[in-house]
Design a protein around this motif. Sequence first.
Motif, PDB file in Angstrom:
ATOM      1  N   GLY A  15       0.781  -1.227   0.000  1.00  0.00           N
ATOM      2  CA  GLY A  15       0.000   0.000   0.000  1.00  0.00           C
ATOM      3  C   GLY A  15       0.809   1.271   0.000  1.00  0.00           C
ATOM      4  N   VAL A  16       2.124   1.164  -0.066  1.00  0.00           N
ATOM      5  CA  VAL A  16       3.003   2.338  -0.025  1.00  0.00           C
ATOM      6  C   VAL A  16       3.555   2.595  -1.425  1.00  0.00           C
ATOM      7  CG1 VAL A  16       5.115   3.327   0.947  1.00  0.00           C
ATOM      8  CG2 VAL A  16       3.603   1.920   2.379  1.00  0.00           C
ATOM      9  N   SER A  17       3.425   3.819  -1.917  1.00  0.00           N
ATOM     10  CA  SER A  17       3.931   4.148  -3.247  1.00  0.00           C
ATOM     11  C   SER A  17       5.452   4.148  -3.263  1.00  0.00           C
ATOM     12  CB  SER A  17       3.427   5.529  -3.680  1.00  0.00           C
ATOM     13  OG  SER A  17       4.058   6.555  -2.923  1.00  0.00           O
ATOM     14  N   ARG A  18       6.024   4.048  -4.465  1.00  0.00           N
ATOM     15  CA  ARG A  18       7.477   4.125  -4.603  1.00  0.00           C
ATOM     16  C   ARG A  18       8.002   5.478  -4.094  1.00  0.00           C
ATOM     17  NH1 ARG A  18       9.562   0.474  -8.502  1.00  0.00           N
ATOM     18  NH2 ARG A  18       8.622  -1.542  -8.036  1.00  0.00           N
ATOM     19  N   SER A  19       7.269   6.536  -4.399  1.00  0.00           N
ATOM     20  CA  SER A  19       7.703   7.870  -3.979  1.00  0.00           C
ATOM     21  C   SER A  19       7.788   7.959  -2.457  1.00  0.00           C
ATOM     22  CB  SER A  19       6.748   8.935  -4.511  1.00  0.00           C
ATOM     23  OG  SER A  19       6.753   8.977  -5.918  1.00  0.00           O
ATOM     24  N   GLN A  20       6.752   7.493  -1.770  1.00  0.00           N
ATOM     25  CA  GLN A  20       6.752   7.549  -0.313  1.00  0.00           C
ATOM     26  C   GLN A  20       7.813   6.623   0.284  1.00  0.00           C
ATOM     27  OE1 GLN A  20       4.449   9.446   2.134  1.00  0.00           O
ATOM     28  NE2 GLN A  20       4.999  10.592   0.289  1.00  0.00           N
ATOM     29  N   ALA A  21       7.992   5.454  -0.313  1.00  0.00           N
ATOM     30  CA  ALA A  21       9.008   4.527   0.187  1.00  0.00           C
ATOM     31  C   ALA A  21      10.406   5.108   0.038  1.00  0.00           C
ATOM     32  CB  ALA A  21       8.899   3.194  -0.541  1.00  0.00           C
ATOM     33  N   SER A  22      10.690   5.757  -1.092  1.00  0.00           N
ATOM     34  CA  SER A  22      12.000   6.371  -1.295  1.00  0.00           C
ATOM     35  C   SER A  22      12.248   7.457  -0.257  1.00  0.00           C
ATOM     36  CB  SER A  22      12.099   6.962  -2.704  1.00  0.00           C
ATOM     37  OG  SER A  22      12.050   5.960  -3.682  1.00  0.00           O
ATOM     38  N   ALA A  23      11.250   8.321  -0.051  1.00  0.00           N
ATOM     39  CA  ALA A  23      11.396   9.391   0.930  1.00  0.00           C
ATOM     40  C   ALA A  23      11.547   8.841   2.344  1.00  0.00           C
ATOM     41  CB  ALA A  23      10.199  10.332   0.852  1.00  0.00           C
ATOM     42  N   ALA A  24      10.972   7.673   2.604  1.00  0.00           N
ATOM     43  CA  ALA A  24      11.051   7.076   3.933  1.00  0.00           C
ATOM     44  C   ALA A  24      12.452   6.596   4.280  1.00  0.00           C
ATOM     45  CB  ALA A  24      10.074   5.909   4.046  1.00  0.00           C
ATOM     46  N   THR A  25      13.234   6.169   3.268  1.00  0.00           N
ATOM     47  CA  THR A  25      14.503   5.492   3.540  1.00  0.00           C
ATOM     48  C   THR A  25      15.481   6.353   4.330  1.00  0.00           C
ATOM     49  OG1 THR A  25      15.417   6.192   1.409  1.00  0.00           O
ATOM     50  CG2 THR A  25      14.350   4.034   1.492  1.00  0.00           C
ATOM     51  N   ASP A  26      15.488   7.670   4.082  1.00  0.00           N
ATOM     52  CA  ASP A  26      16.378   8.544   4.839  1.00  0.00           C
ATOM     53  C   ASP A  26      15.610   9.680   5.493  1.00  0.00           C
ATOM     54  OD1 ASP A  26      18.620   9.673   5.956  1.00  0.00           O
ATOM     55  OD2 ASP A  26      19.284  10.663   4.136  1.00  0.00           O
ATOM     56  N   LEU A  52       7.627   2.891   7.271  1.00  0.00           N
ATOM     57  CA  LEU A  52       6.796   2.378   6.186  1.00  0.00           C
ATOM     58  C   LEU A  52       5.430   1.913   6.703  1.00  0.00           C
ATOM     59  CD1 LEU A  52       9.460   0.375   4.157  1.00  0.00           C
ATOM     60  CD2 LEU A  52       8.344   2.501   3.472  1.00  0.00           C
ATOM     61  N   LYS A  53       5.394   1.343   7.897  1.00  0.00           N
ATOM     62  CA  LYS A  53       4.115   0.912   8.474  1.00  0.00           C
ATOM     63  C   LYS A  53       3.224   2.111   8.778  1.00  0.00           C
ATOM     64  CE  LYS A  53       2.029  -2.031  12.023  1.00  0.00           C
ATOM     65  NZ  LYS A  53       0.907  -1.101  12.302  1.00  0.00           N
ATOM     66  N   MET A  54       3.834   3.198   9.283  1.00  0.00           N
ATOM     67  CA  MET A  54       3.055   4.398   9.551  1.00  0.00           C
ATOM     68  C   MET A  54       2.443   4.940   8.268  1.00  0.00           C
ATOM     69  SD  MET A  54       5.449   6.415  12.306  1.00  0.00           S
ATOM     70  CE  MET A  54       4.276   7.750  12.444  1.00  0.00           C
ATOM     71  N   ILE A  55       3.201   4.898   7.182  1.00  0.00           N
ATOM     72  CA  ILE A  55       2.683   5.360   5.889  1.00  0.00           C
ATOM     73  C   ILE A  55       1.576   4.433   5.416  1.00  0.00           C
ATOM     74  CG2 ILE A  55       3.272   5.756   3.470  1.00  0.00           C
ATOM     75  CD1 ILE A  55       6.120   6.478   4.432  1.00  0.00           C
ATOM     76  N   ALA A  56       1.816   3.130   5.494  1.00  0.00           N
ATOM     77  CA  ALA A  56       0.820   2.147   5.046  1.00  0.00           C
ATOM     78  C   ALA A  56      -0.479   2.254   5.844  1.00  0.00           C
ATOM     79  CB  ALA A  56       1.396   0.732   5.166  1.00  0.00           C
ATOM     80  N   ASP A  57      -0.364   2.572   7.135  1.00  0.00           N
ATOM     81  CA  ASP A  57      -1.542   2.683   8.011  1.00  0.00           C
ATOM     82  C   ASP A  57      -2.259   4.020   7.865  1.00  0.00           C
ATOM     83  OD1 ASP A  57      -0.997   0.163   8.954  1.00  0.00           O
ATOM     84  OD2 ASP A  57      -0.102   0.833  10.845  1.00  0.00           O
ATOM     85  N   GLY A  58      -1.691   4.940   7.088  1.00  0.00           N
ATOM     86  CA  GLY A  58      -2.301   6.248   6.913  1.00  0.00           C
ATOM     87  C   GLY A  58      -1.971   7.254   7.994  1.00  0.00           C
ATOM     88  N   ASP A  59      -1.006   6.935   8.857  1.00  0.00           N
ATOM     89  CA  ASP A  59      -0.635   7.838   9.941  1.00  0.00           C
ATOM     90  C   ASP A  59       0.405   8.881   9.514  1.00  0.00           C
ATOM     91  OD1 ASP A  59      -2.289   6.620  11.832  1.00  0.00           O
ATOM     92  OD2 ASP A  59      -0.765   5.105  12.315  1.00  0.00           O
TER      93      ASP A  59
END
Length: 301
Positions: A105-116, A259-266
Amino acid sequence: MAAGDGEEGEVAGRGLTAERSRVASASDVGYLEGVIPIIVDLPMVLGHEATGTVEEVGEGVTDFKVGDEVAQAVKATDAPGVSRDGGYGEYVIGNVEMLVHKPAGVSRSQASAATDAGVTSYSGVVVHGGIKKGMRVGILGLGGLGMTGARIAVAQGAEVIGIEPREQVWEAAKERGVSRVVKDVSELAGEDLDVVVDFAGFGETTVKAIDAVKFGGTVVLVGMGKLEFEFSSFDFITRAINLQGSTTIGRREDLEAVLKMIADGDLVIESSDIAFDEIPDGIDRLAKGEVSGRLVARYDS
């Protein structure tokens, strides 16, 4: 993104076919301008916040397979675009010990931004700040990292006060759950906050934050607006203040938490997409301070 068990825990193989995302970041500006030292011999391909699809795995790898969508946690001494060629290239070699599966449920854009970016904020708030439910917290500097940090602190159940001179971002902070915003941390002197996380780091911001926390409270320094500053040791000593530096330490569990926070909508990390050939212009805009949030370069095959 490749996954494997090569030398020194490095990934053996190559990867990132299909759709790929890499963040164009202010760190890249620092490398190009010589402000941040590069730890490997040049030339090197930049881009340290990358997500993609596994194309090949090394011998003995069981946790990842070809076709998996993945992202890699980073740290100062081990990351694409830092210790090896990075995300602006066609393929990226990653470290399997820091590799995580991207939630569906997490987009590539959000996942990339999450890494750092996401993990930097998470580290300041949760890992080093120890912020949890019921705490009263100051988030100093509501730029990209600070705004993300504020939202993470709210999600932990803390009461969050923002400190930011630019009034135009106050409403956005309140929409993320910040209870109120002040222009200067000196306005919070004597409020006995549990923690202040300084995402600005201009010296005087950190010094003033000491007056805002309680006896035995904590000031976490994330920002590097000024790399050297002086402060009086009297309050620091007599009020038993904890001054904690914070950076990402490359733990996969921290990236998984973001990533879980993003996936959960938080959590939503502010970002905008650009194409591969727009990276030079994007870096120029970053250098000029014209970018809000993160720029994500998306490679579509």
